[in-house]
Motif scaffolding. Structure first.
Motif, PDB file in Angstrom:
ATOM      1  N   SER A 237      -5.615   3.651  -4.062  1.00  0.00           N
ATOM      2  CA  SER A 237      -5.737   2.243  -3.700  1.00  0.00           C
ATOM      3  C   SER A 237      -4.413   1.739  -3.148  1.00  0.00           C
ATOM      4  CB  SER A 237      -6.143   1.419  -4.929  1.00  0.00           C
ATOM      5  OG  SER A 237      -5.161   1.550  -5.954  1.00  0.00           O
ATOM      6  N   GLU A 238      -4.430   0.565  -2.530  1.00  0.00           N
ATOM      7  CA  GLU A 238      -3.224   0.044  -1.891  1.00  0.00           C
ATOM      8  C   GLU A 238      -2.089  -0.147  -2.888  1.00  0.00           C
ATOM      9  OE1 GLU A 238      -3.998  -3.406   0.352  1.00  0.00           O
ATOM     10  OE2 GLU A 238      -5.362  -2.435   1.776  1.00  0.00           O
ATOM     11  N   ASP A 239      -2.427  -0.537  -4.125  1.00  0.00           N
ATOM     12  CA  ASP A 239      -1.372  -0.728  -5.120  1.00  0.00           C
ATOM     13  C   ASP A 239      -1.017   0.562  -5.852  1.00  0.00           C
ATOM     14  OD1 ASP A 239      -3.620  -0.371  -6.648  1.00  0.00           O
ATOM     15  OD2 ASP A 239      -3.583  -2.361  -7.566  1.00  0.00           O
TER      16      ASP A 239
ATOM     17  N   ARG B 120      -7.315   5.917  10.049  1.00  0.00           N
ATOM     18  CA  ARG B 120      -6.868   4.627   9.508  1.00  0.00           C
ATOM     19  C   ARG B 120      -6.153   3.811  10.580  1.00  0.00           C
ATOM     20  NH1 ARG B 120      -2.586   2.110   7.759  1.00  0.00           N
ATOM     21  NH2 ARG B 120      -1.233   3.841   8.361  1.00  0.00           N
TER      22      ARG B 120
ATOM     23  N   ARG C 207       4.173  10.313   2.571  1.00  0.00           N
ATOM     24  CA  ARG C 207       3.370   9.261   1.933  1.00  0.00           C
ATOM     25  C   ARG C 207       2.048   9.856   1.484  1.00  0.00           C
ATOM     26  NH1 ARG C 207      -0.228   5.649   4.107  1.00  0.00           N
ATOM     27  NH2 ARG C 207       0.321   6.397   6.201  1.00  0.00           N
TER      28      ARG C 207
END
Length: 833
Positions: free
Chosen positions: A336-338, A453, A415
């Motif tokens: 998830s983004e967080d 993305r 990443r």
């Protein structure tokens, strides 16, 4: 056919005949065109060589019976035909230069392999002997040809055998070093030989008995037809004798699929019959798997390149990834983004009900995904026991039905995007090649996901930009429509002064079409004048001042001269438009046509003058007769008896005169207020009690039949206009007399106990209608209630309100059936600051 030992002798005989043929014929001898040569050639039919005579046109004139034996054709069919026709194109090309040398007079001798059209390829030894006639011209040549094919092949076979024996030892050492198996088949003896390594590669123990079914029974049934076709092609005499084929090996000693490659060479004899078939066998399973994985990786790359959206790409990634690794199931989770949770992107080969609890789960859940992401490398469980040992929570999970498991991190430029999981049907050893392939697959999938993305973000940004562009277009259209329909003229200028837009109302207001001036000096196209008659210069226009000095101009009056000579009045407002950083974007000027308003204002001015003159008449010409009537009425009251009818008539006349005077005074006060002013008051220090008593006395005199109760309390001194306060009380009490109940006293109360003085006038009777209360103090307000009507013109309460306002006070009214109607005025004692 082998060459005869008398060849040299035969050649000498032919040479002697050629010499004799050049000598002149004896006188009287018969002429014979074939001469001695033909006769001698006929006698040579039994010679074990080919003998022929070829003329200068390269045609056979004679040949012996050897041609019949060699070509299987009667020699009558040879004589008269050209050399090319007899030996064929290929054979002729091999001997053409020798033929031409012989016809040029040179003796020729050669050995060569000649591919005859009839009879195949043969190694021959040939002598071409030129024939010179009696005149010294070349008439042709005699060809003597011997077949030495078997002799040369025997020598070649012996040489090949010797070289083979010399190289076998070296080859054996090389094959052992290269981990190659060798095989050999000798067709002359039928012997077959397979090295131990070759047997091992074919799944057979060393020293195995080679039956008739070997080695075909060791070949995968699907690959056997290809192997048979390759062997047949290698053994084809017209081919190159080479063999190369890849095939699978099966058998009890081959636990896993094994691929081998066979290389071979067939050696033929002179008649292209196979003598020997030798070759090698090599295990290419690892290379084959590597190539297969590379092909699968390329296939995955091709599939991924055709998908652009992240959701669809995730489905392709798990499907193609599982196929490339031969996994029974695969799944993809994304962070998830967080970074606190995994979200299931796609799954393949896993029951839908098993995925319910894995749609979203914490990133620290003790499973292989977590460790792959944390460590940044593949996490492997080669068997089910290792999985249950390292991850007990998955022991009863329906999402892990396989026998071996792997999880790969998906990273791009350091990443972490998520992880890729695979389940295998069988236990895995995870060799380095497989791990390398898995990591390559993971990198490729991660790059594809990142590309998708970015594409999705770009697509959304593009859609947003298109939406903004469409929105801007709509807003521009709306703005254009608004500008076109605005009732005021609008002109827009660039920061440098160029006029870019003017709407129709601008053209209507200025009386001429819009002029797109290039700069401020070009504003000379617009002519206008100030109220004092001076003309505007280009730099003096409000828009020019806003652009050059930042001035904001509001409703500056401008007079225009129309073409028909009439005047038009407009008001011009202008400002410059700036962005958030203070940069000037444009200048805007608005022109409002106020000609009608100007004309109306002029009419109002004239009307005011007329009204002022009328007020003068009312104030002067009407009051003078009223003063005379009031004086006469006062004298009559004084000279008559109080109870006499004359006294009563004079009193009524005097009351009416006073009421008329009040009405005139109210009208004049209203005229002052309606012109935008306030009631003039003359303040002086005094007591409100004095004004109250004076007002009550005057009212009782005018209304002797009514009763007024006056209540005064506290300090009632202040700075007031007492005459105006007397007028205020007169209007309020007169209103109470008019609308209050008959026979009930009107109460006048003044309270000076506080910092301000409160003055109240109360009466009983019908209350004021609630709908009338909000506008009770407006001019010309009248009401009907219970048969009573407001007498006069409706200015009394308006004047009351204005008197209180002029003193800085406030007034309010309450009216109910229980308490009656009460007007309450609160007055400050001193002048408000």
């Amino acid at each position: 056919m082998t060459p005869a030992s008398s060849d040299p002798h035969l050649r000498q005989v032919i040479e002697q005949l050629l010499v004799l043929d050049r000598e002149p014929l004896q006188e009287g001898a018969p002429l014979d065109d074939r001469g001695l040569i033909e006769k001698l050639l006929v006698t040579a039919d039994a010679a074990p060589v080919l003998l022929s005579y070829v003329d200068t046109e390269e045609r056979y004139r004679f040949c012996n019976q050897g041609y019949e034996r060699w070509f299987g054709t009667p020699r009558e069919q040879v004589i008269g035909r050209s050399v090319r026709q007899v030996v064929g194109d290929a054979g002729y090309e091999a001997i053409r230069e020798h033929v031409r040398d012989a016809l040029s007079g040179r003796r020729v001798r050669f050995e060569s392999a000649i591919p005859y059209r009839e009879g195949g390829t043969r190694v021959v030894r040939a002598d071409y002997l030129p024939h010179v006639d009696t005149h010294g011209h070349i008439a042709g040549f005699v060809a003597m040809i011997a077949d030495i094919t078997e002799l040369r092949h025997g020598e070649e076979a012996e040489r090949i055998a010797r070289k083979l024996r010399e190289s076998e030892d070296r080859l054996r050492l090389a094959l052992e070093a290269a981990d190659l198996g060798t095989w050999d088949r000798d067709y002359s003896t039928g012997r077959r030989n397979y090295s131990d390594r070759c047997l091992e590669l074919l799944g057979m123990p060393p020293g195995s008995h080679l039956d008739e079914g070997f080695p075909d029974r060791c070949v995968h049934p699907e690959d056997l037809p290809r192997l048979n076709a390759a062997r047949s092609a290698a053994l084809d005499p017209a081919g190159d004798g080479l063999l190369r084929i890849e095939f699978r090996v099966v058998g009890p000693r081959v636990p896993r699929e094994r691929w081998v490659v066979a290389h071979g060479q067939v050696h033929f004899d002179a008649r292209r019959r196979p003598l020997r078939f030798i070759g090698t066998l090599q295990d290419i399973t690892a290379a084959r798997r590597a190539r297969l994985r590379a092909d699968r990786l390329a296939a995955v790359s091709s599939s991924l390149s055709r998908v652009l959206l992240p959701e669809a790409l995730s489905e392709v990634v798990v499907r193609e990834g599982a196929a490339a690794l031969e996994a029974v199931s695969a799944s993809l989770v994304l962070l998830s983004e967080d970074g606190t949770a995994f979200e299931l992107g796609a799954a393949y080969g896993i029951p839908e009900e098993a995925l319910a609890s894995w749609r979203r789960f914490p990133a620290d859940t003790p499973i292989m995904y977590r460790d792959a992401v944390r460590m940044g490398r593949p996490v492997l469980c080669s068997d089910l026991e290792a999985l249950h040992r390292d991850y007990p929570a998955l022991k009863d999970s329906p999402a892990a039905p396989g026998r071996a498991f792997a999880a790969l991190p998906l990273t791009v430029d350091g990443r972490v995007l998520g992880a890729f999981g695979f389940t295998f049907a069988h236990e895995q050893s995870f060799e380095p090649e497989m791990l390398q392939f898995m990591e390559s697959l993971g990198r490729q999938c991660a790059l594809a996901l990142e590309r998708a993305r970015l594409y999705d973000a770009e697509r959304r940004a593009r859609e947003e930009a298109e939406g903004l562009r469409d929105g801007l277009a709509r807003e521009r259209s709306l703005l254009e429509a608004i500008l076109d329909q605005l009732p005021v003229g609008v002109v827009i200028a660039e920061p440098e002064g160029r006029l870019v837009r003017g709407n129709p109302a601008l053209e209507a207001a200025w009386g001429h079409p819009f002029v797109a001036s290039e700069d401020i000096p070009a504003y000379v196209a617009y002519q206008g004048y100030r109220p004092d008659g001076t003309k505007y210069e280009p730099h003096e226009w409000p828009l020019a001042r806003s652009l050059t000095h930042g001035e904001t101009v509001l409703r500056e009056p401008v007079r225009l001269r129309m073409k028909d000579g009439s005047a038009r009045h407009i008001e011009v407002s202008s400002t410059r438009v700036q962005d958030a950083e203070g940069r000037v974007l444009a200048g805007v000027a608005v022109s409002t046509d106020v000609t009608a308003h100007h004309e109306m204002r002029e009419a109002l001015r004239r009307e005011t003058e007329v009204r002022d003159r009328l007020m003068g008449i009312v104030g002067h010409d009407l009051r003078n007769p009223l003063q005379a009537i009031a004086t006469s009425s006062t004298l009559l009251l004084r000279d008559s008896a109080p109870d006499s009818p004359q006294h009563r008539r004079a009193a009524r006349i005097l009351t009416s005169v006073r009421r008329m005077d009040h009405l005139i005074r109210d009208l004049m006060d209203f005229a002052r207020v309606s012109q935008g002013g306030t009631l003039p008051i003359q303040r002086r220090r005094g007591s409100l009690a004095e004004a109250c008593r004076a007002a009550v006395d005057e009212l009782l005199t005018a209304y002797p039949e009514r009763d007024i109760h006056l209540a005064l309390r506290g300090d009632l001194t202040g700075c007031w206009d007492l005459d105006r306060l007397v007028q205020l009380l007169g209007n309020l009490v007169g209103n109470a007399f008019t609308h209050g109940a008959q026979g009930v006293p009107v109460e006048v109360r003044a309270d000076g106990e506080g910092p301000e003085v409160v003055l109240e006038v109360a009466n009983a009777g019908n209350p004021i209608p609630p709908a009338l209360l909000p506008r009770i103090f407006e001019p010309f307000t009248r009401a009907d209630a219970g048969g009573d009507s407001l007498k006069g013109v409706g200015l009394g309460l308006f004047i009351v309100h204005e008197i209180v306002t002029a003193h800085g006070g406030r007034i309010q009214v309450t009216s109910t059936p229980e308490t009656g109607t009460v007007f309450r005025a609160t007055l400050p004692r001193d002048v408000p600051r």
